[in-house]
Design a protein around this motif. Structure first.
Motif, PDB file in Angstrom:
ATOM      1  N   HIS A   6       0.870  -1.169   0.000  1.00 18.08           N
ATOM      2  CA  HIS A   6       0.000   0.000   0.000  1.00 18.08           C
ATOM      3  C   HIS A   6       0.907   1.220   0.000  1.00 18.08           C
ATOM      4  O   HIS A   6       1.983   1.199   0.607  1.00 18.08           O
ATOM      5  CB  HIS A   6      -0.932  -0.015   1.209  1.00 18.08           C
ATOM      6  CG  HIS A   6      -1.853  -1.185   1.175  1.00 18.08           C
ATOM      7  ND1 HIS A   6      -3.049  -1.169   0.522  1.00 18.08           N
ATOM      8  CD2 HIS A   6      -1.720  -2.427   1.681  1.00 18.08           C
ATOM      9  CE1 HIS A   6      -3.629  -2.341   0.632  1.00 18.08           C
ATOM     10  NE2 HIS A   6      -2.832  -3.138   1.335  1.00 18.08           N
ATOM     11  N   TYR A   7       0.481   2.240  -0.694  1.00 18.14           N
ATOM     12  CA  TYR A   7       1.331   3.402  -0.911  1.00 18.14           C
ATOM     13  C   TYR A   7       0.635   4.681  -0.488  1.00 18.14           C
ATOM     14  O   TYR A   7      -0.545   4.881  -0.757  1.00 18.14           O
ATOM     15  CB  TYR A   7       1.680   3.538  -2.399  1.00 18.14           C
ATOM     16  CG  TYR A   7       2.344   2.323  -2.974  1.00 18.14           C
ATOM     17  CD1 TYR A   7       3.728   2.191  -2.974  1.00 18.14           C
ATOM     18  CD2 TYR A   7       1.597   1.281  -3.506  1.00 18.14           C
ATOM     19  CE1 TYR A   7       4.342   1.071  -3.495  1.00 18.14           C
ATOM     20  CE2 TYR A   7       2.202   0.150  -4.027  1.00 18.14           C
ATOM     21  CZ  TYR A   7       3.566   0.053  -4.019  1.00 18.14           C
ATOM     22  OH  TYR A   7       4.166  -1.061  -4.527  1.00 18.14           O
ATOM     23  N   ILE A   8       1.404   5.532   0.152  1.00 18.36           N
ATOM     24  CA  ILE A   8       1.019   6.926   0.330  1.00 18.36           C
ATOM     25  C   ILE A   8       1.829   7.669  -0.717  1.00 18.36           C
ATOM     26  O   ILE A   8       3.029   7.428  -0.872  1.00 18.36           O
ATOM     27  CB  ILE A   8       1.374   7.441   1.732  1.00 18.36           C
ATOM     28  CG1 ILE A   8       0.545   6.713   2.776  1.00 18.36           C
ATOM     29  CG2 ILE A   8       1.151   8.953   1.806  1.00 18.36           C
ATOM     30  CD1 ILE A   8       0.932   7.058   4.189  1.00 18.36           C
ATOM     31  N   TYR A   9       1.168   8.539  -1.440  1.00 20.97           N
ATOM     32  CA  TYR A   9       1.868   9.259  -2.499  1.00 20.97           C
ATOM     33  C   TYR A   9       1.539  10.742  -2.428  1.00 20.97           C
ATOM     34  O   TYR A   9       0.501  11.142  -1.887  1.00 20.97           O
ATOM     35  CB  TYR A   9       1.501   8.694  -3.881  1.00 20.97           C
ATOM     36  CG  TYR A   9       0.029   8.784  -4.203  1.00 20.97           C
ATOM     37  CD1 TYR A   9      -0.480   9.865  -4.920  1.00 20.97           C
ATOM     38  CD2 TYR A   9      -0.856   7.803  -3.781  1.00 20.97           C
ATOM     39  CE1 TYR A   9      -1.836   9.950  -5.204  1.00 20.97           C
ATOM     40  CE2 TYR A   9      -2.199   7.882  -4.063  1.00 20.97           C
ATOM     41  CZ  TYR A   9      -2.685   8.969  -4.777  1.00 20.97           C
ATOM     42  OH  TYR A   9      -4.026   9.059  -5.052  1.00 20.97           O
ATOM     43  N   VAL A  10       2.448  11.543  -2.962  1.00 18.45           N
ATOM     44  CA  VAL A  10       2.254  12.985  -2.997  1.00 18.45           C
ATOM     45  C   VAL A  10       2.413  13.442  -4.433  1.00 18.45           C
ATOM     46  O   VAL A  10       3.424  13.160  -5.085  1.00 18.45           O
ATOM     47  CB  VAL A  10       3.271  13.720  -2.095  1.00 18.45           C
ATOM     48  CG1 VAL A  10       3.045  15.228  -2.156  1.00 18.45           C
ATOM     49  CG2 VAL A  10       3.183  13.218  -0.659  1.00 18.45           C
ATOM     50  N   LEU A  11       1.393  14.134  -4.905  1.00 18.73           N
ATOM     51  CA  LEU A  11       1.428  14.711  -6.240  1.00 18.73           C
ATOM     52  C   LEU A  11       1.593  16.216  -6.113  1.00 18.73           C
ATOM     53  O   LEU A  11       1.039  16.832  -5.194  1.00 18.73           O
ATOM     54  CB  LEU A  11       0.118  14.430  -6.996  1.00 18.73           C
ATOM     55  CG  LEU A  11      -0.303  12.978  -7.124  1.00 18.73           C
ATOM     56  CD1 LEU A  11      -1.628  12.893  -7.873  1.00 18.73           C
ATOM     57  CD2 LEU A  11       0.763  12.156  -7.819  1.00 18.73           C
ATOM     58  N   LYS A  12       2.332  16.788  -7.031  1.00 18.46           N
ATOM     59  CA  LYS A  12       2.480  18.243  -7.083  1.00 18.46           C
ATOM     60  C   LYS A  12       1.842  18.722  -8.373  1.00 18.46           C
ATOM     61  O   LYS A  12       2.118  18.183  -9.453  1.00 18.46           O
ATOM     62  CB  LYS A  12       3.942  18.652  -7.044  1.00 18.46           C
ATOM     63  CG  LYS A  12       4.141  20.158  -7.076  1.00 18.46           C
ATOM     64  CD  LYS A  12       5.607  20.533  -7.008  1.00 18.46           C
ATOM     65  CE  LYS A  12       5.784  22.025  -7.061  1.00 18.46           C
ATOM     66  NZ  LYS A  12       7.206  22.385  -7.067  1.00 18.46           N
ATOM     67  N   TYR A  56       3.909   0.608   2.371  1.00 17.10           N
ATOM     68  CA  TYR A  56       3.485  -0.054   3.605  1.00 17.10           C
ATOM     69  C   TYR A  56       2.947  -1.442   3.279  1.00 17.10           C
ATOM     70  O   TYR A  56       2.312  -1.629   2.239  1.00 17.10           O
ATOM     71  CB  TYR A  56       2.375   0.751   4.299  1.00 17.10           C
ATOM     72  CG  TYR A  56       2.842   2.084   4.805  1.00 17.10           C
ATOM     73  CD1 TYR A  56       3.270   2.236   6.116  1.00 17.10           C
ATOM     74  CD2 TYR A  56       2.856   3.205   3.974  1.00 17.10           C
ATOM     75  CE1 TYR A  56       3.709   3.467   6.590  1.00 17.10           C
ATOM     76  CE2 TYR A  56       3.300   4.436   4.433  1.00 17.10           C
ATOM     77  CZ  TYR A  56       3.720   4.553   5.736  1.00 17.10           C
ATOM     78  OH  TYR A  56       4.156   5.762   6.202  1.00 17.10           O
ATOM     79  N   THR A  57       3.171  -2.388   4.177  1.00 19.85           N
ATOM     80  CA  THR A  57       2.608  -3.721   4.004  1.00 19.85           C
ATOM     81  C   THR A  57       1.227  -3.821   4.640  1.00 19.85           C
ATOM     82  O   THR A  57       0.451  -4.698   4.289  1.00 19.85           O
ATOM     83  CB  THR A  57       3.517  -4.800   4.622  1.00 19.85           C
ATOM     84  OG1 THR A  57       3.742  -4.471   5.991  1.00 19.85           O
ATOM     85  CG2 THR A  57       4.837  -4.880   3.880  1.00 19.85           C
ATOM     86  N   ASP A  58       0.898  -2.914   5.532  1.00 21.38           N
ATOM     87  CA  ASP A  58      -0.385  -2.916   6.235  1.00 21.38           C
ATOM     88  C   ASP A  58      -1.226  -1.732   5.767  1.00 21.38           C
ATOM     89  O   ASP A  58      -0.845  -0.576   5.967  1.00 21.38           O
ATOM     90  CB  ASP A  58      -0.127  -2.828   7.739  1.00 21.38           C
ATOM     91  CG  ASP A  58      -1.385  -2.941   8.582  1.00 21.38           C
ATOM     92  OD1 ASP A  58      -2.432  -2.393   8.178  1.00 21.38           O
ATOM     93  OD2 ASP A  58      -1.317  -3.567   9.647  1.00 21.38           O
TER      94      ASP A  58
END
Length: 92
Positions: A6-12, A56-58
């Protein structure tokens, strides 16, 4: 069995220079949806570039962290992480 990442991502936004914080299990698909204007919150802010991501794995930990990054204190921490990651990528 290996779980999904699972990913947290930031776009500009290259249009208004603001940041968008999101969370997903399919980062390529989600980024394509943003770029194609299929996400209401970023459709009018295109073009976009992904400037940062965390894995993240969770999924619950990922979504909790995403929620934290959307707070005042979390945004400050996230912006610092982005700054450090950009600085470490520069060629001296």
């Amino acid at each position: 069995m290996v779980g999904h990442m699972h990913y947290i991502y930031v776009l500009k936004s290259n249009k208004d220079k603001n940041l968008y914080i999101g969370c997903t299990c399919d980062i390529k698909k989600r980024f394509d949806e943003h770029c194609d204007g299929k996400v209401k919150s970023t459709a009018h802010r295109r073009p976009l570039e992904m400037i940062y991501k965390e894995e993240y794995t969770d999924k619950y930990v990922a979504f909790k962290k995403e929620k934290y990054y959307k707070t005042y204190k979390g945004k400050k921490e996230l912006k610092n992480k982005i700054f450090v990651s950009v600085q470490s990528c520069r060629i001296v």
